[in-house]
Write an enzyme that holds these catalytic residues in place. Structure first.
Site, mmCIF file in Angstrom:
data_model
loop_
_atom_site.group_PDB
_atom_site.id
_atom_site.type_symbol
_atom_site.label_atom_id
_atom_site.label_comp_id
_atom_site.label_asym_id
_atom_site.label_seq_id
_atom_site.Cartn_x
_atom_site.Cartn_y
_atom_site.Cartn_z
ATOM 1 N N TYR A 130 0.038 -20.000 -0.667
ATOM 2 C CA TYR A 130 0.658 -19.451 0.537
ATOM 3 C C TYR A 130 0.583 -17.926 0.518
ATOM 4 O O TYR A 130 0.587 -17.316 -0.543
ATOM 5 C CB TYR A 130 2.139 -19.855 0.583
ATOM 6 C CG TYR A 130 2.369 -21.337 0.593
ATOM 7 C CD1 TYR A 130 2.526 -22.013 1.799
ATOM 8 C CD2 TYR A 130 2.426 -22.074 -0.600
ATOM 9 C CE1 TYR A 130 2.736 -23.384 1.827
ATOM 10 C CE2 TYR A 130 2.643 -23.443 -0.588
ATOM 11 C CZ TYR A 130 2.796 -24.095 0.621
ATOM 12 O OH TYR A 130 3.004 -25.448 0.634
ATOM 13 N N GLN B 11 5.034 -20.386 11.116
ATOM 14 C CA GLN B 11 4.985 -21.788 10.681
ATOM 15 C C GLN B 11 4.322 -21.886 9.299
ATOM 16 O O GLN B 11 3.159 -21.476 9.127
ATOM 17 C CB GLN B 11 4.255 -22.699 11.696
ATOM 18 C CG GLN B 11 4.555 -24.168 11.515
ATOM 19 C CD GLN B 11 6.027 -24.527 11.784
ATOM 20 O OE1 GLN B 11 6.795 -23.751 12.337
ATOM 21 N NE2 GLN B 11 6.445 -25.706 11.336
ATOM 22 N N LEU B 12 5.096 -22.379 8.375
ATOM 23 C CA LEU B 12 4.641 -22.458 6.985
ATOM 24 C C LEU B 12 3.290 -23.153 6.884
ATOM 25 O O LEU B 12 3.140 -24.277 7.357
ATOM 26 C CB LEU B 12 5.673 -23.209 6.142
ATOM 27 C CG LEU B 12 5.401 -23.216 4.638
ATOM 28 C CD1 LEU B 12 5.581 -21.829 4.053
ATOM 29 C CD2 LEU B 12 6.276 -24.228 3.929
ATOM 30 N N HIS B 13 2.313 -22.474 6.332
ATOM 31 C CA HIS B 13 0.992 -23.085 6.202
ATOM 32 C C HIS B 13 0.394 -22.814 4.834
ATOM 33 O O HIS B 13 0.491 -21.716 4.302
ATOM 34 C CB HIS B 13 0.048 -22.609 7.322
ATOM 35 C CG HIS B 13 -0.066 -21.123 7.446
ATOM 36 N ND1 HIS B 13 0.908 -20.343 8.052
ATOM 37 C CD2 HIS B 13 -1.042 -20.258 7.059
ATOM 38 C CE1 HIS B 13 0.527 -19.079 8.023
ATOM 39 N NE2 HIS B 13 -0.647 -18.985 7.417
ATOM 40 N N LEU B 14 -0.210 -23.865 4.296
ATOM 41 C CA LEU B 14 -0.839 -23.791 2.978
ATOM 42 C C LEU B 14 -2.332 -23.526 3.169
ATOM 43 O O LEU B 14 -2.997 -24.235 3.924
ATOM 44 C CB LEU B 14 -0.638 -25.131 2.253
ATOM 45 C CG LEU B 14 -1.373 -25.321 0.934
ATOM 46 C CD1 LEU B 14 -0.759 -24.452 -0.147
ATOM 47 C CD2 LEU B 14 -1.338 -26.785 0.514
#
Length: 684
Positions: A571, A579-582
């Site tokens: 991350y 928006q949490l994104h990997l």
DNA sequence: GTTCTAGAAC
DNA sequence: GTTCTAGAAC
């Protein structure tokens, strides 16, 4: 630095307890690291091992991994170690600092920060040096290395840092370490020139931009004396912004004065709450203020903050008058907290009386408009009118009233020594106070983003940022429209088929629109309110694991198509997109979209948080440590394999296209890299 | 002259 | 996050 005063002798029954320590030497070639070790080891009764990268390969220079291995075996044997290599950057030190967790040892830094000239002349003259750094080339190398120097800070994980700027300082440090028996320990903190109590002051000095190097710290008095007013002059000229434009909350200890709350318990609560909030206040800072020099609460908090490794530039203590911090102490705080009474009225003595006095009737009027009373554990923000003297003279734009628990039987609502309730309320009070401050910081950040377009007058701009408080902290307003794209896809993937490769209940998988490598996909969480790593807590472990598993699955799919790829999952510590994104990204970085330093460093510096480490830290500590991440963006450009430095992006790109070096040891551990087995052997 | 970075605008 | 571009660096 009197040696006898410094060493803490163990109690009788602890005589046999060996306490190995790790001493990381920091200094350019020629700064005298090896001599330092030799001199200590010659006189010491403590068993030492010198881990020297210059000689570790059978007398020849070796690798960092070899150093780490020798360090580990020595610590297992109960021996203390010197890490004798330059260790000039945070990154170079990081792996050695990690020995702290594995072996429960203290990590010390000894900084041999001697004049570059001296180091160069020693290096140049040197003929039989173990590192084989000889002749005229040495000057260039030393200069080059010193340019990258990052002085150590406690928050890197050090328990003690000793700075030496002169040969005398070095000799004193040799004496200190030489006199250390197997079971002695040295006090924690930062030790500069002659005085020993500079650990918190250093933070202040840095805050005030008074020093670049600790050499100038010569007083152990907290900065409240009239002699320390240089900063103020500059401040007066530059208007009402805090120095650096850094929002700062000054707060008194709540409830420990008139409300008679136990100082020991209160100091724990302060430090714990600060620790929790220091990550949530953006670039803001917290300062605990007490008017008296011998304040018990201040010294308790000071030492506990050091033990907890709280960043001394984000939180420190200060002796001074809350209502005269700028004029009397040279410390500009745009927000101050008031230890209020429940009626939110002036008077009563102490901090409350002083603040209402200093602020004039404007504060009372503004307070009345906002609230009539306050319950214990709560806080309320009052924007201070610009007509208030506290505003014009001290640059205070907000007062936050906060009410703590009362343990004084002579005051209303006494808790009769019920510390279970008392501690709970005190904790709430600080949380509420810091939350209010965080909200002010967010508002300021927002208004400074949008103000430029519609306001020409410099002064009005500044005031605007501070006066207009928006109580709501609706997070989506923090992101520009362009930054909401991933959020929209996560919420309605069916409407955005472009690039979406998989839609599951908890995650959406997307090809990055501007891939920075041959393969680059994003695994986006679909949970509302999970914008970035800062929002992650223990309850998100299941989604973090799902994201990781889906990422691994896709990496394996790609590996089947192209055996030579290597994947890393992680991350961005503070992402640009909501928006949490990997990121699942192949390590070739072969892409026309990789164009600038930020692109590179966002995947190849500590800004990139490996998914495995994120999951580990959240499961162990319940949250992530995220501070000062932007500094990594301007880091020099280093090859992700051989770590060589390159002057610009095109040169870096042409290098990485051909570099076949194995990946650094750290990346090869803990499944941080995903690759085919055949590849792995080449890369070790 | 060309290459490259970094900040503003979007 | 990218695009655009002024001007720094070479």
């Amino acid at each position: 630095m009197e040696v006898d005063d410094e060493i803490i002798k163990p109690k009788e029954n602890e005589q046999d307890n060996r306490k190995p320590i790790v001493v990381i030497l920091i200094g350019a070639p020629g700064s005298g690291k090896s001599v330092f070790c030799d001199n200590v080891m010659r006189v010491s009764t403590r068993p030492w091992v010198r881990v020297c990268q210059d000689t570790i390969g059978n007398g020849k220079s070796g690798t960092k991994a070899q150093c780490l291995a020798l360090a580990s075996t020595s610590l297992k044997d109960g021996k203390s170690i010197f890490i004798d290599r330059c260790n000039l950057t945070i990154e170079q030190r990081a792996d050695f600092i990690k020995l702290k967790e594995s072996y429960q040892v203290d990590i010390h830094a000894v900084v041999l920060d001697l004049p570059a000239k001296l180091c160069i002349s020693r290096s140049v003259k040197r003929t039989g040096h173990e590192g084989n750094l000889q002749g005229g080339k040495a000057a260039a190398v030393v200069n080059q290395m010193l340019r990258k120097k990052e002085l150590p800070k406690l928050n890197e994980g050090f328990t003690r840092i000793t700075f030496c700027q002169t040969e005398n300082d070095v000799q004193e440090a040799v004496n200190t370490y030489g006199a250390l028996s197997s079971s002695d320990i040295l006090p924690f903190g930062v030790f500069g020139e002659k005085k020993t109590d500079t650990k918190v002051q250093l933070g202040i000095m840095k805050f005030l931009k008074r020093v670049d190097a600790p050499s100038k710290v010569t007083s152990d008095k907290t900065i409240s004396e009239p002699s320390n007013h240089h900063v103020d002059e500059r401040q007066e000229q530059s208007g009402t912004q805090p120095l650096d434009g850094v929002p700062t909350l000054a707060f008194p200890s709540i409830s420990t004065a008139d409300f008679q709350f136990d100082t020991e318990k209160a100091s724990d609560i302060i430090v714990e709450t600060v620790e929790e909030f220091v990550h949530k206040i953006g670039n803001g800072r917290l300062v605990l203020v007490d008017i008296s020099h011998g304040s018990k609460i201040l010294s308790l908090v000071k030492s506990k903050a050091v033990v907890k490794n709280i960043d001394p530039t984000k939180f420190f203590t200060f002796v001074g008058d809350l209502t005269k911090l700028r004029s009397g102490g040279g410390l500009h705080c745009n927000v101050i907290a008031n230890a209020a009474n429940w009626r939110l009225k002036p008077g009563g003595g102490g901090v409350n009386a002083a603040i209402f006095d200093a602020a004039g009737p404007d504060l009372e009027t503004a307070t009345k408009k906002r609230a009539g009373s306050l319950s214990p554990g709560k806080a309320v923000t009052i924007p201070l009118p610009s007509t208030s003297p506290l505003f014009s003279k001290q640059g205070v734009t907000h007062v936050i009233h906060v009410l703590g628990p009362n343990m004084n039987p002579k005051r209303p609502n006494c808790l009769n020594d019920d510390y279970t309730t008392g501690c709970k309320i005190l904790r709430e009070a600080y949380s509420s106070l810091f939350e209010n401050f965080a909200s002010i910081v967010r508002t300021q950040e927002k208004s400074s983003d949008c103000e430029a377009s519609n306001c020409d007058d410099e002064k009005t701009k500044k005031l605007k940022g501070f006066i207009e408080v928006n109580e709501s902290n609706n997070s989506n307003k923090d992101w520009g429209t362009w930054a909401q794209v991933l959020y929209k896809i996560a919420m309605h993937p069916e409407k955005h088929r472009n690039g979406v490769v998989e839609i599951l209940d908890d995650v959406v998988v997307l090809n990055d629109v501007y891939p920075k490598a041959q393969r680059h996909i994003l695994v986006i969480a679909r949970a509302e309110g999970l914008d970035r790593l800062a929002d992650v807590s223990r309850k998100h472990l299941p989604i973090l694991r799902t994201m990781h598993d889906v990422g691994v699955k896709w990496a394996r799919t790609f590996l089947k198509e192209n055996q030579s790829l290597v994947f890393r999952l992680g991350y961005h510590s503070s992402p640009s997109m909501r928006q949490l994104h990997l990121h699942v990204i192949s390590q070739d970085f072969d892409s026309k979209h990789l164009r600038n330093k930020k692109h590179w460093n966002s995947f190849n510096s500590p800004f990139f948080r490996d998914s495995v480490d994120v999951i580990q830290q959240v499961s162990e500590e319940g949250r992530l440590t995220l501070n000062d991440d932007q500094k990594f963006m301007s880091m020099e450009l280093r090859c992700n394999r051989c770590r060589s430095a390159h002057p610009n992006i095109p040169r870096l790109k042409s290098h990485i296209a051909i570099c076949k070096s194995p990946f650094p040891a750290k990346l090869l551990q803990n499944d941080r890299l995903l690759q085919n087995a055949a590849n792995k052997d080449d890369n070790v």
